[in-house]
Motif scaffolding. Structure first.
Motif, mmCIF file in Angstrom:
data_model
loop_
_atom_site.group_PDB
_atom_site.id
_atom_site.type_symbol
_atom_site.label_atom_id
_atom_site.label_comp_id
_atom_site.label_asym_id
_atom_site.label_seq_id
_atom_site.Cartn_x
_atom_site.Cartn_y
_atom_site.Cartn_z
ATOM 1 N N PHE A 46 21.793 51.091 -12.671
ATOM 2 C CA PHE A 46 20.670 50.476 -11.973
ATOM 3 C C PHE A 46 19.683 51.496 -11.410
ATOM 4 O O PHE A 46 18.635 51.113 -10.869
ATOM 5 C CB PHE A 46 21.167 49.585 -10.826
ATOM 6 C CG PHE A 46 22.025 48.437 -11.284
ATOM 7 C CD1 PHE A 46 21.707 47.701 -12.410
ATOM 8 C CD2 PHE A 46 23.166 48.093 -10.581
ATOM 9 C CE1 PHE A 46 22.502 46.638 -12.835
ATOM 10 C CE2 PHE A 46 23.958 47.035 -10.985
ATOM 11 C CZ PHE A 46 23.623 46.312 -12.120
ATOM 12 N N ALA A 47 19.981 52.769 -11.524
ATOM 13 C CA ALA A 47 19.108 53.811 -10.977
ATOM 14 C C ALA A 47 17.714 53.717 -11.593
ATOM 15 O O ALA A 47 17.562 53.602 -12.814
ATOM 16 C CB ALA A 47 19.704 55.190 -11.223
ATOM 17 N N VAL A 52 14.405 42.916 -10.779
ATOM 18 C CA VAL A 52 14.301 42.091 -11.985
ATOM 19 C C VAL A 52 14.998 42.773 -13.168
ATOM 20 O O VAL A 52 15.781 42.145 -13.888
ATOM 21 C CB VAL A 52 12.824 41.783 -12.322
ATOM 22 C CG1 VAL A 52 12.695 41.128 -13.684
ATOM 23 C CG2 VAL A 52 12.206 40.903 -11.250
ATOM 24 N N LYS A 53 14.744 44.046 -13.352
ATOM 25 C CA LYS A 53 15.374 44.785 -14.460
ATOM 26 C C LYS A 53 16.891 44.880 -14.281
ATOM 27 O O LYS A 53 17.645 44.795 -15.247
ATOM 28 C CB LYS A 53 14.781 46.190 -14.574
ATOM 29 C CG LYS A 53 13.311 46.208 -14.900
ATOM 30 C CD LYS A 53 13.095 46.048 -16.362
ATOM 31 C CE LYS A 53 11.616 46.226 -16.659
ATOM 32 N NZ LYS A 53 11.210 45.600 -17.871
ATOM 33 N N ARG A 54 17.340 45.025 -13.045
ATOM 34 C CA ARG A 54 18.780 45.070 -12.779
ATOM 35 C C ARG A 54 19.432 43.745 -13.149
ATOM 36 O O ARG A 54 20.481 43.708 -13.791
ATOM 37 C CB ARG A 54 19.042 45.374 -11.307
ATOM 38 C CG ARG A 54 18.646 46.774 -10.902
ATOM 39 C CD ARG A 54 18.815 46.991 -9.425
ATOM 40 N NE ARG A 54 18.344 48.306 -9.037
ATOM 41 C CZ ARG A 54 18.671 48.910 -7.914
ATOM 42 N NH1 ARG A 54 19.481 48.314 -7.045
ATOM 43 N NH2 ARG A 54 18.194 50.107 -7.628
ATOM 44 N N HIS A 55 18.793 42.653 -12.759
ATOM 45 C CA HIS A 55 19.336 41.331 -13.072
ATOM 46 C C HIS A 55 19.319 41.091 -14.578
ATOM 47 O O HIS A 55 20.272 40.518 -15.124
ATOM 48 C CB HIS A 55 18.557 40.250 -12.329
ATOM 49 C CG HIS A 55 18.854 40.244 -10.861
ATOM 50 N ND1 HIS A 55 18.658 39.132 -10.079
ATOM 51 C CD2 HIS A 55 19.320 41.195 -10.031
ATOM 52 C CE1 HIS A 55 19.005 39.407 -8.833
ATOM 53 N NE2 HIS A 55 19.400 40.659 -8.788
ATOM 54 N N GLN A 56 18.272 41.534 -15.241
ATOM 55 C CA GLN A 56 18.214 41.385 -16.692
ATOM 56 C C GLN A 56 19.364 42.126 -17.367
ATOM 57 O O GLN A 56 19.948 41.624 -18.328
ATOM 58 C CB GLN A 56 16.869 41.880 -17.231
ATOM 59 C CG GLN A 56 15.725 40.953 -16.890
ATOM 60 C CD GLN A 56 14.361 41.512 -17.256
ATOM 61 O OE1 GLN A 56 14.175 42.724 -17.385
ATOM 62 N NE2 GLN A 56 13.388 40.631 -17.402
ATOM 63 N N ARG A 57 19.706 43.291 -16.855
ATOM 64 C CA ARG A 57 20.841 44.039 -17.409
ATOM 65 C C ARG A 57 22.146 43.263 -17.221
ATOM 66 O O ARG A 57 22.988 43.217 -18.104
ATOM 67 C CB ARG A 57 20.965 45.411 -16.748
ATOM 68 C CG ARG A 57 19.935 46.390 -17.199
ATOM 69 C CD ARG A 57 20.607 47.623 -17.764
ATOM 70 N NE ARG A 57 19.608 48.510 -18.303
ATOM 71 C CZ ARG A 57 19.575 49.804 -18.079
ATOM 72 N NH1 ARG A 57 20.498 50.375 -17.330
ATOM 73 N NH2 ARG A 57 18.653 50.543 -18.625
ATOM 74 N N ALA A 58 22.315 42.684 -16.036
ATOM 75 C CA ALA A 58 23.535 41.908 -15.773
ATOM 76 C C ALA A 58 23.580 40.668 -16.664
ATOM 77 O O ALA A 58 24.631 40.344 -17.230
ATOM 78 C CB ALA A 58 23.610 41.523 -14.301
ATOM 79 N N HIS A 70 26.423 27.566 -13.984
ATOM 80 C CA HIS A 70 25.293 26.898 -13.346
ATOM 81 C C HIS A 70 24.500 27.863 -12.474
ATOM 82 O O HIS A 70 23.274 27.848 -12.468
ATOM 83 C CB HIS A 70 25.775 25.704 -12.511
ATOM 84 C CG HIS A 70 24.683 25.038 -11.765
ATOM 85 N ND1 HIS A 70 23.705 24.296 -12.391
ATOM 86 C CD2 HIS A 70 24.385 25.025 -10.442
ATOM 87 C CE1 HIS A 70 22.858 23.841 -11.477
ATOM 88 N NE2 HIS A 70 23.241 24.276 -10.293
ATOM 89 N N ALA A 71 25.196 28.714 -11.708
ATOM 90 C CA ALA A 71 24.517 29.637 -10.800
ATOM 91 C C ALA A 71 25.287 30.946 -10.698
ATOM 92 O O ALA A 71 26.510 30.961 -10.614
ATOM 93 C CB ALA A 71 24.388 29.010 -9.420
ATOM 94 N N LEU A 72 24.522 32.045 -10.701
ATOM 95 C CA LEU A 72 25.104 33.376 -10.550
ATOM 96 C C LEU A 72 24.226 34.154 -9.580
ATOM 97 O O LEU A 72 23.091 34.503 -9.894
ATOM 98 C CB LEU A 72 25.169 34.093 -11.896
ATOM 99 C CG LEU A 72 25.662 35.540 -11.882
ATOM 100 C CD1 LEU A 72 27.102 35.614 -11.378
ATOM 101 C CD2 LEU A 72 25.533 36.147 -13.277
ATOM 102 N N ALA A 73 24.739 34.396 -8.389
ATOM 103 C CA ALA A 73 24.022 35.200 -7.396
ATOM 104 C C ALA A 73 24.369 36.659 -7.653
ATOM 105 O O ALA A 73 25.543 37.034 -7.610
ATOM 106 C CB ALA A 73 24.436 34.792 -5.991
ATOM 107 N N LEU A 74 23.354 37.466 -7.948
ATOM 108 C CA LEU A 74 23.574 38.874 -8.246
ATOM 109 C C LEU A 74 23.115 39.744 -7.088
ATOM 110 O O LEU A 74 22.005 39.569 -6.572
ATOM 111 C CB LEU A 74 22.798 39.276 -9.501
ATOM 112 C CG LEU A 74 23.281 38.684 -10.811
ATOM 113 C CD1 LEU A 74 22.303 39.016 -11.933
ATOM 114 C CD2 LEU A 74 24.669 39.191 -11.146
#
Length: 99
Positions: A46-47, A52-58, A70-74
């Motif tokens: 994540f460095a 947004v980019k971090r969540h896209q990676r996850a 249904h839902a994923l809190a990152l």
């Protein structure tokens, strides 16, 4: 295999986190079992990336699992951020929704 284990395996293998905590928070919601999750991920991957980019990676790491959730809190952190913060925010109380 329980969905929580599949989530952990997907995030672990792709992001190589220094810290990973996945919680099944479905009991806090009205959509049934294995539907709501919270993931705290601490990774060098994540460095230099914004949220947004971090969540896209996850999400990419989750692949075919994403449509099953249904839902994923990152909550994504670099090791340096995690050293400073050390805790993810608490999840909000469910406001209801469809049953």
């Amino acid at each position: 295999m329980p969905k929580i284990d599949l989530i952990q395996d997907a995030l672990q293998s792709t992001l190589q986190p220094q810290h990973l905590q996945v919680l099944d928070e479905s009991h806090m919601h009205s959509r049934g079992q294995e539907t709501h999750y919270k993931a705290v991920i601490v990774s060098e991957a994540f460095a230099g990336l914004n949220a947004v980019k971090r969540h896209q990676r996850a999400y990419a790491a989750m692949g075919d699992l994403m449509p099953q959730i249904h839902a994923l809190a990152l909550h994504t952190y670099t090791p340096q951020e995690w050293a400073e913060q050390g805790v993810a925010p608490a999840s909000p109380v469910c406001a209801g929704g469809h049953k």
